[in-house]
Write an enzyme that holds these catalytic residues in place. Structure first.
Site, PDB file in Angstrom:
ATOM      1  CG  HIS A  18      -1.803   1.098   1.432  1.00  0.00           C
ATOM      2  ND1 HIS A  18      -1.860   1.846   2.588  1.00  0.00           N
ATOM      3  CD2 HIS A  18      -2.732   1.626   0.594  1.00  0.00           C
ATOM      4  CE1 HIS A  18      -2.787   2.775   2.464  1.00  0.00           C
ATOM      5  NE2 HIS A  18      -3.331   2.668   1.280  1.00  0.00           N
ATOM      6  NE  ARG A  19      -1.904   5.770   1.078  1.00  0.00           N
ATOM      7  CZ  ARG A  19      -2.434   6.514   2.018  1.00  0.00           C
ATOM      8  NH1 ARG A  19      -1.709   7.437   2.611  1.00  0.00           N
ATOM      9  NH2 ARG A  19      -3.702   6.371   2.378  1.00  0.00           N
ATOM     10  CD  GLU A  45      -2.783   1.951  -3.321  1.00  0.00           C
ATOM     11  OE1 GLU A  45      -3.830   2.597  -3.466  1.00  0.00           O
ATOM     12  OE2 GLU A  45      -1.860   2.324  -2.553  1.00  0.00           O
ATOM     13  CG  ASP A  47      -3.004   6.705  -3.531  1.00  0.00           C
ATOM     14  OD1 ASP A  47      -4.073   6.085  -3.551  1.00  0.00           O
ATOM     15  OD2 ASP A  47      -2.134   6.559  -2.637  1.00  0.00           O
ATOM     16  CG  HIS A  60      -3.465   9.168  -0.110  1.00  0.00           C
ATOM     17  ND1 HIS A  60      -4.160   9.949   0.795  1.00  0.00           N
ATOM     18  CD2 HIS A  60      -4.227   8.064  -0.313  1.00  0.00           C
ATOM     19  CE1 HIS A  60      -5.279   9.325   1.136  1.00  0.00           C
ATOM     20  NE2 HIS A  60      -5.347   8.185   0.484  1.00  0.00           N
ATOM     21  CD  GLU A 119      -7.246   4.884  -4.516  1.00  0.00           C
ATOM     22  OE1 GLU A 119      -6.494   4.374  -3.669  1.00  0.00           O
ATOM     23  OE2 GLU A 119      -8.152   5.699  -4.241  1.00  0.00           O
ATOM     24  CE  LYS A 121      -6.645   9.077  -3.642  1.00  0.00           C
ATOM     25  NZ  LYS A 121      -6.676   7.831  -2.813  1.00  0.00           N
ATOM     26  CG  ASP A 244       0.248   0.801   5.720  1.00  0.00           C
ATOM     27  OD1 ASP A 244      -0.168   0.996   4.568  1.00  0.00           O
ATOM     28  OD2 ASP A 244      -0.291   1.270   6.748  1.00  0.00           O
TER      29      ASP A 244
END
Ligand code: G3P
Ligand code: CA
Length: 258
Positions: A18-19, A45, A47, A60, A119, A121, A244
């Site tokens: 995640h990120r 992943e 954003d 993000h 992803e 936004k 994370d």
């Protein structure tokens, strides 16, 4: 169930960073993505949104304030100004050289080495579809880099997914939700050829996973940072999860990359 792309690693669950490796690195930076790949995450992943001059930037928040030394809305700042910012010191001074990456840079650097969940936004969604809308730019980039088989595109905004599907029906789509709203999920699952449902982890039940699987859709909950929660989700038969800390999850679930 729709088969995973051949290149997708076979083991379940899939660990999605995640990120990047957010627990130990500044989120959505090259350092964070590189660390996640080194750690053995199956997918990273990120954003993405648009700068004022309509370039795709990986960040993000809607503003620059939390994760850079800049201020103001990303969408009111030109790329050349964003690229001057320090995107690492807020996390630790060791990362002061980190920048806000462009999506192009991340895809060029990581697209052949790992799977990427992009992803888009909601802030980048425009009611009127312009020729350089974010959906078109994402699809053009993936097509030019020939990495569509390694990309999952997700969004909380279903209209974004509809546009992506129209632009390139081969691309894998993930629908993000915040709460258990089975009705909404099934409504969109009927209209979109979804690859995955990416729900907030607390909203996942075994019954929902079963129902979603029966519609040939995979389930990737977010954001799971405890091994006990991950094991409980695996028992509910999820197909992967966002975390994370990919090292903690890979070790805790014993799902090392082959
Ligand atoms: O894709 C899972 C997760 O990233 C969605 O929430 O707020 O971290 O982008 P957020
Ligand atoms: Ca995200």
């Amino acid at each position: 169930m729709k088969p995973l792309p051949r290149e997708f690693l076979p083991e379940s669950p899939i660990i999605i960073a995640h990120r990047g490796f957010k627990r130990l690195y500044p989120e959505n930076t090259m350092a964070s993505f590189e660390a996640a790949i080194r750690a053995g995450a199956h997918m990273i992943e990120l954003d993405v949104t648009l700068s004022r001059d309509r370039k795709m930037v990986v960040i993000h928040d809607d503003t620059l304030d939390r994760t850079t030394d800049g201020k103001g809305l990303v969408q009111e700042t030109d790329l050349k100004e964003i690229l001057k910012l320090d995107a690492g010191s807020w996390f630790d001074s060791r990362f002061k050289e980190e920048k806000v990456p462009t999506l192009e840079a991340i895809v060029a650097c990581c697209g052949r080495r790992t799977f990427i969940n992009i992803e888009i936004k909601e802030s980048a969604y425009e009611t009127e579809q312009r020729p350089d809308c974010i959906e078109q730019q994402v699809v053009s980039l993936i097509q030019s880099q020939k990495c569509g088989h390694r990309v999952l595109i997700s969004s909380f905004q279903p209209e974004i997914l509809f546009r992506i599907a129209k632009l390139d029906s081969r691309l894998l789509l993930g629908f993000l939700t915040e709460e258990t709203d089975a009705e909404t999920v099934f409504h969109f699952a009927g209209k979109l050829d979804l690859y995955s449902w990416n729900p907030e982890a607390m909203s996942v039940t075994e019954g929902l996973v079963q129902e979603v699987h029966s519609r040939n859709i995979r389930v990737f909950p977010y954001t799971v940072n405890s091994v006990s929660q991950a094991k409980a989700l695996v028992e509910k038969k999820v197909d992967g999860l966002f975390t994370d800390d990919p090292v903690l999850m890979i070790q805790g679930l014993n799902c090392f990359r082959q």
